[in-house]
Design a protein around this motif. Structure first.
Motif, mmCIF file in Angstrom:
data_model
loop_
_atom_site.group_PDB
_atom_site.id
_atom_site.type_symbol
_atom_site.label_atom_id
_atom_site.label_comp_id
_atom_site.label_asym_id
_atom_site.label_seq_id
_atom_site.Cartn_x
_atom_site.Cartn_y
_atom_site.Cartn_z
ATOM 1 N N ALA A 116 12.066 -71.318 -14.458
ATOM 2 C CA ALA A 116 11.188 -70.161 -14.653
ATOM 3 C C ALA A 116 9.850 -70.388 -13.959
ATOM 4 C CB ALA A 116 10.972 -69.924 -16.148
ATOM 5 N N ILE A 117 9.345 -69.327 -13.322
ATOM 6 C CA ILE A 117 8.047 -69.397 -12.643
ATOM 7 C C ILE A 117 7.259 -68.134 -12.955
ATOM 8 C CG2 ILE A 117 8.925 -70.799 -10.716
ATOM 9 C CD1 ILE A 117 8.878 -68.150 -9.073
ATOM 10 N N PRO A 175 5.629 -65.428 -10.803
ATOM 11 C CA PRO A 175 5.598 -65.022 -9.388
ATOM 12 C C PRO A 175 4.201 -64.836 -8.830
ATOM 13 C CG PRO A 175 7.275 -63.787 -10.576
ATOM 14 C CD PRO A 175 6.478 -64.528 -11.616
ATOM 15 N N SER A 176 3.296 -64.251 -9.619
ATOM 16 C CA SER A 176 1.955 -63.972 -9.107
ATOM 17 C C SER A 176 1.162 -65.248 -8.846
ATOM 18 C CB SER A 176 1.192 -63.071 -10.083
ATOM 19 O OG SER A 176 1.013 -63.717 -11.327
ATOM 20 N N GLU A 177 1.509 -66.335 -9.522
ATOM 21 C CA GLU A 177 0.833 -67.606 -9.294
ATOM 22 C C GLU A 177 1.506 -68.432 -8.207
ATOM 23 O OE1 GLU A 177 0.609 -69.675 -12.980
ATOM 24 O OE2 GLU A 177 -0.787 -68.241 -13.912
ATOM 25 N N PHE A 178 2.804 -68.283 -8.088
ATOM 26 C CA PHE A 178 3.558 -69.128 -7.157
ATOM 27 C C PHE A 178 3.594 -68.558 -5.748
ATOM 28 C CE2 PHE A 178 7.596 -70.482 -5.201
ATOM 29 C CZ PHE A 178 7.457 -71.857 -5.285
ATOM 30 N N ILE A 179 3.750 -67.247 -5.622
ATOM 31 C CA ILE A 179 3.927 -66.622 -4.311
ATOM 32 C C ILE A 179 2.568 -66.331 -3.680
ATOM 33 C CG2 ILE A 179 4.811 -64.582 -3.107
ATOM 34 C CD1 ILE A 179 6.981 -64.384 -5.235
ATOM 35 N N THR A 180 2.395 -66.759 -2.436
ATOM 36 C CA THR A 180 1.150 -66.489 -1.706
ATOM 37 C C THR A 180 1.289 -65.344 -0.714
ATOM 38 O OG1 THR A 180 1.719 -68.148 -0.024
ATOM 39 C CG2 THR A 180 0.414 -68.897 -1.921
ATOM 40 N N GLY A 181 2.524 -64.938 -0.422
ATOM 41 C CA GLY A 181 2.737 -63.830 0.503
ATOM 42 C C GLY A 181 4.214 -63.514 0.633
ATOM 43 N N VAL A 182 4.503 -62.308 1.092
ATOM 44 C CA VAL A 182 5.882 -61.867 1.322
ATOM 45 C C VAL A 182 5.910 -61.141 2.664
ATOM 46 C CG1 VAL A 182 7.802 -60.449 0.506
ATOM 47 C CG2 VAL A 182 6.328 -61.616 -1.157
ATOM 48 N N THR A 183 6.850 -61.508 3.510
ATOM 49 C CA THR A 183 7.002 -60.843 4.803
ATOM 50 C C THR A 183 8.359 -60.162 4.868
ATOM 51 O OG1 THR A 183 5.619 -62.529 5.879
ATOM 52 C CG2 THR A 183 6.962 -61.143 7.303
ATOM 53 N N VAL A 184 8.363 -58.927 5.327
ATOM 54 C CA VAL A 184 9.591 -58.145 5.462
ATOM 55 C C VAL A 184 10.141 -58.334 6.874
ATOM 56 C CG1 VAL A 184 10.528 -55.804 5.454
ATOM 57 C CG2 VAL A 184 8.870 -56.494 3.721
ATOM 58 N N ALA A 185 11.444 -58.354 7.007
ATOM 59 C CA ALA A 185 12.105 -58.624 8.287
ATOM 60 C C ALA A 185 11.558 -57.742 9.407
ATOM 61 C CB ALA A 185 13.603 -58.412 8.138
ATOM 62 N N PRO A 186 11.503 -58.275 10.627
ATOM 63 C CA PRO A 186 10.917 -57.517 11.739
ATOM 64 C C PRO A 186 11.687 -56.251 12.084
ATOM 65 C CG PRO A 186 11.940 -59.548 12.520
ATOM 66 C CD PRO A 186 11.903 -59.630 11.042
ATOM 67 N N THR A 224 4.877 -69.662 -0.007
ATOM 68 C CA THR A 224 4.027 -70.390 -0.947
ATOM 69 C C THR A 224 3.444 -71.565 -0.166
ATOM 70 O OG1 THR A 224 3.922 -71.392 -3.163
ATOM 71 C CG2 THR A 224 5.932 -71.790 -1.885
ATOM 72 N N ASN A 225 3.030 -72.630 -0.821
ATOM 73 C CA ASN A 225 2.518 -73.785 -0.097
ATOM 74 C C ASN A 225 2.990 -75.077 -0.754
ATOM 75 O OD1 ASN A 225 0.562 -74.489 -2.234
ATOM 76 N ND2 ASN A 225 -0.566 -72.677 -1.525
ATOM 77 N N GLY A 226 2.778 -76.182 -0.039
ATOM 78 C CA GLY A 226 3.256 -77.461 -0.519
ATOM 79 C C GLY A 226 2.669 -77.869 -1.852
ATOM 80 N N GLN A 227 1.414 -77.503 -2.088
ATOM 81 C CA GLN A 227 0.779 -77.856 -3.358
ATOM 82 C C GLN A 227 1.471 -77.166 -4.534
ATOM 83 O OE1 GLN A 227 -0.921 -76.929 -0.595
ATOM 84 N NE2 GLN A 227 -1.749 -78.949 -0.078
ATOM 85 N N LYS A 228 1.858 -75.916 -4.338
ATOM 86 C CA LYS A 228 2.541 -75.193 -5.421
ATOM 87 C C LYS A 228 3.956 -75.722 -5.639
ATOM 88 C CE LYS A 228 -0.195 -70.953 -4.902
ATOM 89 N NZ LYS A 228 -0.829 -71.020 -6.242
ATOM 90 N N LEU A 229 4.625 -76.110 -4.562
ATOM 91 C CA LEU A 229 5.932 -76.740 -4.731
ATOM 92 C C LEU A 229 5.796 -78.065 -5.479
ATOM 93 C CD1 LEU A 229 7.981 -76.308 -1.425
ATOM 94 C CD2 LEU A 229 8.264 -75.117 -3.588
ATOM 95 N N GLU A 230 4.754 -78.818 -5.136
ATOM 96 C CA GLU A 230 4.534 -80.088 -5.830
ATOM 97 C C GLU A 230 4.287 -79.864 -7.317
ATOM 98 O OE1 GLU A 230 1.403 -83.863 -5.712
ATOM 99 O OE2 GLU A 230 1.575 -82.514 -3.991
ATOM 100 N N ALA A 231 3.491 -78.854 -7.641
ATOM 101 C CA ALA A 231 3.220 -78.557 -9.051
ATOM 102 C C ALA A 231 4.491 -78.141 -9.780
ATOM 103 C CB ALA A 231 2.170 -77.453 -9.155
ATOM 104 N N LEU A 232 5.441 -77.569 -9.041
ATOM 105 C CA LEU A 232 6.685 -77.101 -9.639
ATOM 106 C C LEU A 232 7.573 -78.258 -10.116
ATOM 107 C CD1 LEU A 232 8.109 -74.350 -10.146
ATOM 108 C CD2 LEU A 232 9.322 -74.699 -7.992
ATOM 109 N N LEU A 233 7.344 -79.455 -9.591
ATOM 110 C CA LEU A 233 8.155 -80.604 -10.003
ATOM 111 C C LEU A 233 8.070 -80.828 -11.504
ATOM 112 C CD1 LEU A 233 7.446 -83.233 -7.177
ATOM 113 C CD2 LEU A 233 9.131 -81.396 -7.222
ATOM 114 N N SER A 234 6.860 -80.680 -12.057
ATOM 115 C CA SER A 234 6.692 -80.871 -13.499
ATOM 116 C C SER A 234 7.440 -79.811 -14.292
ATOM 117 C CB SER A 234 5.202 -80.839 -13.863
ATOM 118 O OG SER A 234 4.531 -81.944 -13.302
#
Length: 294
Positions: free
Chosen positions: A242-243, A245-256, A136-146
């Motif tokens: 509660a979140i 997911p489609s709004e909070f997550i910007t990407g998912v990476t699977v282990a190498p 995700t990104n810092g802006q979304k984490l910041e929004a999560l504070l509320s």
């Protein structure tokens, strides 16, 4: 503030004497509650932040939301104890340890790795064959504070970078209070707790610098003032926020080291919870160099 009433035998005597000593030693109060902080933006709060976890925890995240465990659940013995024991007068250390442990009862923490690139160290430590990285990104984490505040009435709620330094005898770290804070600016209680939360949970030894960590730290709604006791508090294991997911997550990476079947499984589960399968990618760490022959 008045001294606390005498404690019953069921309560930790070390904590009682710690509170009394802290109220009488001005330098210690100033260390834990400086009542001043310059809130500045930190680069780690602006870019990509990632949580490395198992597939089971990823599914739990999609189903239930973001879990903030109680700070007492951390296995790292340095948490909350990096500097106060080496800078305090030896006669105060035992009492301060009891005080720090008791304050952590009221705090909940979610830890994230701040980097625009994958971390081999983070994959090796936190990821196994079934590991994923949630971006995700810092802006979304910041929004999560509320959301943390609204769902659990928690306040203050901080988003703060962790500072890495060495505990040196007789020296306190220079605070870098780069943080986003959800609090009542007119409340001395909120300000005292905010600064206490940062002093206890924003410093780690330099050996952990590879984590490049940012943290959400939330205070329990039933917490006392920072220097007061609370005998009737029922400890909680954590807070579940509660979140969407489609709004909070910007990407998912699977282990190498994960195989193609696991990649397909992560895509399928992600789609079930409203994510676009295209944001789920295989890690490129083991892909080798890509040559541009054009």
């Amino acid at each position: 503030m008045q001294d606390a009433a005498p404690l019953t035998k069921s309560y930790d005597d070390e904590l009682y004497f710690a509170i009394k000593r802290i109220n009488k030693i001005k330098s210690i109060i100033n260390y834990y509650c400086p009542y001043e902080a310059v809130l500045m933006r930190d680069a780690r709060l602006e870019g990509t932040v990632t949580r490395y976890c198992s597939f089971a925890r990823y599914v739990s995240f999609l189903e239930g939301g973001l879990y903030l465990p109680n700070a007492l659940n951390f296995e790292d013995p340095w948490e909350g104890h990096v500097f106060h024991e080496v800078t305090a007068n030896p006669t105060n250390r035992e009492q301060l340890t009891a005080f720090v442990r008791d304050r952590k009862r009221f705090l909940y923490v979610s830890c994230w790795h701040a980097s625009d690139h994958e971390s081999y160290a983070m994959w090796k430590i936190y990821g196994k064959e079934d590991a994923v990285a949630i971006h995700t990104n810092g802006q979304k984490l910041e929004a999560l504070l509320s959301d943390v505040n609204h769902q659990h009435k928690a306040k203050p709620v901080l988003l703060t970078p962790v500072e890495y330094c060495m505990p040196i005898q007789g020296k306190l770290p220079t605070p870098n209070t780069s943080a986003v804070s959800l609090e009542d600016p007119s409340s001395k209680r909120d300000a005292d707790w905010r600064n206490g939360m940062q002093q206890l949970l924003m410093y780690k030894p330099s050996a952990y610098q590879y984590e490049q960590e940012v943290r959400i730290i939330a205070l329990d709604s039933e917490s006392p003032d920072f220097l007061e006791l609370k005998r009737d508090f029922e400890d909680k294991k954590g807070l579940l926020v509660a979140i969407n997911p489609s709004e909070f997550i910007t990407g998912v990476t699977v282990a190498p080291w994960a195989d193609s079947a696991f990649l397909r499984a992560v895509k399928a589960v992600s789609e079930k919870f409203g994510l676009d399968a295209d944001i789920v990618k295989q890690s490129s760490l083991f892909s080798g160099p890509v040559w541009d022959d054009a």
